[in-house]
Scaffold this motif. Structure first.
Motif, PDB file in Angstrom:
ATOM      1  N   GLU A 154      16.647 131.047  54.370  1.00 15.78           N
ATOM      2  CA  GLU A 154      14.897 130.634  54.251  1.00 15.78           C
ATOM      3  C   GLU A 154      14.411 129.646  53.774  1.00 15.78           C
ATOM      4  O   GLU A 154      12.849 129.609  54.385  1.00 15.78           O
ATOM      5  CB  GLU A 154      14.896 131.960  54.387  1.00 15.78           C
ATOM      6  N   LYS A 155      14.915 129.644  53.268  1.00 17.28           N
ATOM      7  CA  LYS A 155      14.051 128.744  52.000  1.00 17.28           C
ATOM      8  C   LYS A 155      15.384 127.748  50.913  1.00 17.28           C
ATOM      9  O   LYS A 155      16.096 128.716  50.662  1.00 17.28           O
ATOM     10  CB  LYS A 155      13.214 129.499  50.651  1.00 17.28           C
ATOM     11  N   ASP A 194      24.982 135.603  56.313  1.00 21.41           N
ATOM     12  CA  ASP A 194      25.665 136.345  54.986  1.00 21.41           C
ATOM     13  C   ASP A 194      24.581 137.787  56.170  1.00 21.41           C
ATOM     14  O   ASP A 194      23.852 138.491  56.187  1.00 21.41           O
ATOM     15  CB  ASP A 194      24.478 136.455  54.169  1.00 21.41           C
ATOM     16  N   LEU A 195      25.646 138.602  56.078  1.00 23.23           N
ATOM     17  CA  LEU A 195      25.280 140.193  56.507  1.00 23.23           C
ATOM     18  C   LEU A 195      25.285 141.103  55.491  1.00 23.23           C
ATOM     19  O   LEU A 195      25.570 140.873  54.783  1.00 23.23           O
ATOM     20  CB  LEU A 195      25.946 140.580  57.573  1.00 23.23           C
ATOM     21  N   PHE A 205      19.021 138.968  42.153  1.00 23.69           N
ATOM     22  CA  PHE A 205      17.627 139.251  41.086  1.00 23.69           C
ATOM     23  C   PHE A 205      16.142 139.069  41.453  1.00 23.69           C
ATOM     24  O   PHE A 205      14.844 138.795  40.548  1.00 23.69           O
ATOM     25  CB  PHE A 205      18.173 137.511  40.494  1.00 23.69           C
ATOM     26  N   ASN A 206      16.072 139.060  42.743  1.00 21.65           N
ATOM     27  CA  ASN A 206      14.505 139.204  43.100  1.00 21.65           C
ATOM     28  C   ASN A 206      13.908 140.387  43.059  1.00 21.65           C
ATOM     29  O   ASN A 206      14.841 141.827  43.346  1.00 21.65           O
ATOM     30  CB  ASN A 206      14.845 139.095  44.167  1.00 21.65           C
ATOM     31  N   ALA A 260      14.860 135.663  51.501  1.00 13.72           N
ATOM     32  CA  ALA A 260      16.777 136.353  51.075  1.00 13.72           C
ATOM     33  C   ALA A 260      16.962 136.872  49.850  1.00 13.72           C
ATOM     34  O   ALA A 260      16.456 136.109  49.156  1.00 13.72           O
ATOM     35  CB  ALA A 260      17.316 134.801  51.978  1.00 13.72           C
ATOM     36  N   PRO A 261      17.447 137.579  50.089  1.00 20.47           N
ATOM     37  CA  PRO A 261      18.134 138.156  49.056  1.00 20.47           C
ATOM     38  C   PRO A 261      19.637 137.157  48.715  1.00 20.47           C
ATOM     39  O   PRO A 261      19.962 136.269  48.658  1.00 20.47           O
ATOM     40  CB  PRO A 261      19.476 138.759  49.333  1.00 20.47           C
ATOM     41  N   SER A 262      19.291 136.949  46.958  1.00 19.91           N
ATOM     42  CA  SER A 262      20.232 135.755  46.385  1.00 19.91           C
ATOM     43  C   SER A 262      20.359 136.605  44.889  1.00 19.91           C
ATOM     44  O   SER A 262      19.380 137.317  44.605  1.00 19.91           O
ATOM     45  CB  SER A 262      19.178 134.555  45.826  1.00 19.91           C
TER      46      SER A 262
END
Length: 160
Positions: free
Chosen positions: A32-33, A132-133, A103-104, A67-69
């Motif tokens: 996504e980024k 990534d699911l 960390f978001n 997106a989750p990270s």
């Protein structure tokens, strides 16, 4: 430089010293980024005569608002599809499963399952494409990761 890059470099150095692992990746992940990624895995099953490997490790990615990270302890399984002792490349399919400490602010900590294809060339260049699911979100995020490291081909090196 961003402080996340300093944290990533410190994690990499500490991991290398502590576990003496050979499966390390440092690179760029587009999901996504774009974001910086550090991946460290300790192989429990790594043999030049077996077409697979099993590893435990961590995956760290810098903040990504789309997106989750974050930091994810995980287990990884790789199966080699194209692997020849006389070549300097390999192609594998695999899956990682772990718990993502996000960390978001917009996402919560959660389980993550990541099937992927992996290509490595010349011990130091690798590309991973996967998905990534995230079961708790009932959503997935495709990604591509390009990095230096990998070192899965080292299992075939022989001392003369």
């Amino acid at each position: 430089m961003n402080k996340n890059i300093y944290v990533s470099l410190l994690l990499m150095l500490l991991s290398m010293v502590a576990a003496k692992s050979q499966i390390i990746n440092l690179g760029y992940k587009q999901q996504e980024k774009g974001m910086f990624q550090f991946l460290f895995n300790y192989p429990f099953v790594l043999d030049r005569y077996k077409p697979y490997e099993v590893m435990l490790g961590i995956d760290y990615t810098t903040n990504n608002r789309k997106a989750p990270s974050g930091l994810s302890p995980q287990a990884t399984f790789h199966y080699y599809l194209l692997d020849n002792a006389n070549s300097n490349y390999l192609l594998g399919a695999g899956a990682s499963a772990g718990y993502l400490f996000d960390f978001n602010k917009g996402y919560s900590n959660q389980l993550r399952f990541s099937p992927h294809l992996y290509f490595e060339y010349g011990l130091l260049c690798n590309v991973r494409a996967g998905y990534d699911l995230l079961p708790t979100q009932q959503r997935g995020y495709p990604y591509i990761s390009i990095g230096i490291g990998g070192l899965h081909l080292m299992r075939r090196l022989r001392m003369m």
